[in-house]
Scaffold this motif. Sequence first.
Motif, short mmCIF file in Angstrom:
data_model
loop_
_atom_site.label_atom_id
_atom_site.label_comp_id
_atom_site.label_asym_id
_atom_site.label_seq_id
_atom_site.Cartn_x
_atom_site.Cartn_y
_atom_site.Cartn_z
N GLU A 155 0.85 -1.19 0.00
CA GLU A 155 0.00 0.00 0.00
C GLU A 155 0.89 1.24 0.00
N VAL A 156 0.56 2.17 -0.90
CA VAL A 156 1.29 3.43 -0.99
C VAL A 156 0.56 4.46 -0.13
N LEU A 157 1.28 5.01 0.84
CA LEU A 157 0.67 5.95 1.78
C LEU A 157 0.75 7.39 1.28
N GLN A 158 0.05 8.27 1.95
CA GLN A 158 -0.05 9.68 1.57
C GLN A 158 1.32 10.37 1.51
N GLU A 159 2.25 9.92 2.32
CA GLU A 159 3.56 10.58 2.39
C GLU A 159 4.47 10.27 1.20
N ALA A 160 4.06 9.40 0.31
CA ALA A 160 4.89 9.05 -0.85
C ALA A 160 5.13 10.29 -1.71
N GLU A 161 6.36 10.41 -2.21
CA GLU A 161 6.73 11.57 -3.03
C GLU A 161 6.57 11.25 -4.52
N GLU A 162 6.27 12.28 -5.29
CA GLU A 162 6.16 12.12 -6.73
C GLU A 162 7.52 11.77 -7.33
N ASN A 163 7.48 11.05 -8.45
CA ASN A 163 8.69 10.69 -9.21
C ASN A 163 9.78 10.09 -8.33
N THR A 164 9.41 9.22 -7.43
CA THR A 164 10.38 8.59 -6.52
C THR A 164 10.26 7.08 -6.65
N THR A 165 11.42 6.42 -6.62
CA THR A 165 11.45 4.97 -6.62
C THR A 165 11.72 4.50 -5.21
N TYR A 166 10.87 3.62 -4.71
CA TYR A 166 11.05 3.04 -3.39
C TYR A 166 11.41 1.56 -3.55
N GLY A 167 12.42 1.16 -2.83
CA GLY A 167 12.82 -0.24 -2.89
C GLY A 167 14.04 -0.41 -3.78
N PRO A 168 14.38 -1.62 -4.12
CA PRO A 168 13.61 -2.84 -3.89
C PRO A 168 13.68 -3.31 -2.44
N TYR A 169 12.64 -4.01 -2.03
CA TYR A 169 12.56 -4.59 -0.69
C TYR A 169 12.55 -6.09 -0.85
N GLU A 170 13.40 -6.75 -0.09
CA GLU A 170 13.49 -8.20 -0.23
C GLU A 170 12.65 -8.89 0.83
N ILE A 171 11.89 -9.85 0.37
CA ILE A 171 11.07 -10.69 1.24
C ILE A 171 11.59 -12.11 1.05
N THR A 172 11.92 -12.77 2.15
CA THR A 172 12.52 -14.10 2.09
C THR A 172 11.65 -15.09 2.86
N LEU A 173 11.33 -16.20 2.22
CA LEU A 173 10.61 -17.30 2.86
C LEU A 173 11.56 -18.50 2.89
N VAL A 174 11.75 -19.08 4.07
CA VAL A 174 12.61 -20.25 4.21
C VAL A 174 11.74 -21.44 4.60
N PHE A 175 11.82 -22.48 3.79
CA PHE A 175 11.07 -23.71 4.05
C PHE A 175 12.03 -24.80 4.51
N ALA A 176 11.56 -25.64 5.44
CA ALA A 176 12.37 -26.74 5.95
C ALA A 176 11.48 -27.98 6.03
N GLN A 177 12.12 -29.13 6.20
CA GLN A 177 11.35 -30.36 6.36
C GLN A 177 10.40 -30.22 7.52
N TRP A 178 9.21 -30.80 7.39
CA TRP A 178 8.11 -30.55 8.32
C TRP A 178 8.47 -30.86 9.78
N ASN A 179 9.33 -31.85 10.05
CA ASN A 179 9.58 -32.23 11.43
C ASN A 179 10.65 -31.36 12.09
N GLU A 180 11.17 -30.37 11.37
CA GLU A 180 12.14 -29.42 11.94
C GLU A 180 11.46 -28.13 12.39
N VAL A 181 10.18 -27.98 12.05
CA VAL A 181 9.47 -26.74 12.33
C VAL A 181 8.41 -26.98 13.39
#
Length: 183
Positions: A155-181
């Motif tokens: 969601e882009v909030l009201q405070e966002a500035e014109e002609n501005t690039t935000y990010g990149p933002y990294e999102i990481t998901l780590v999966f493991a064998q079921w009996n380790e979690v």
Amino acid sequence: MEKRKLLSIGALTILMLALGTALAMWSEELKINTTVNTGEVDVKWSDWWCSDEGPDPQGEGYDNSEEKDVASCDVSVEIVDEEGDAIKLLVTLNNTYPGYSVDVYLVVDNVGTIPVKLYEYSIEEPEEPLILSLTIPEDTQIDPGYNATYILHVEVLQEAEENTTYGPYEITLVFAQWNEVSD
């Protein structure tokens, strides 16, 4: 001396009887060969799409009753592994503005041979004018051959500035064998 001879002959006779009994015993051996083949933890992004498939979706308190379609959301493969599986996606939002709000649907397939669960995830903290959040399925276990859908909300909030690039933002998901979690 004679006594000694008799004793030696007696001992030799007992020894021969014991040896003869041992050699005459029938026997059979049983053997076991053991092979252990391990499984594989392997997940990939299999499908993705944005909720912006027409008039721009809006955040709470914003209105697009005129059904303007000025912003866009694009998801593409950024990195594939040695098997050709998509392991990193690039989400690009273009021509956005305050109030623009989009959900990105991300499907994770278990292409391995053992069940996996989400072990941990992280979202790089966005700068102030954006909200990034991830909706995780209630049960994160994915059995081999099945998938689960995660939803990235931006969601882009009201405070966002014109002609501005935000990010990149990294999102990481780590999966493991079921009996380790733990649940």
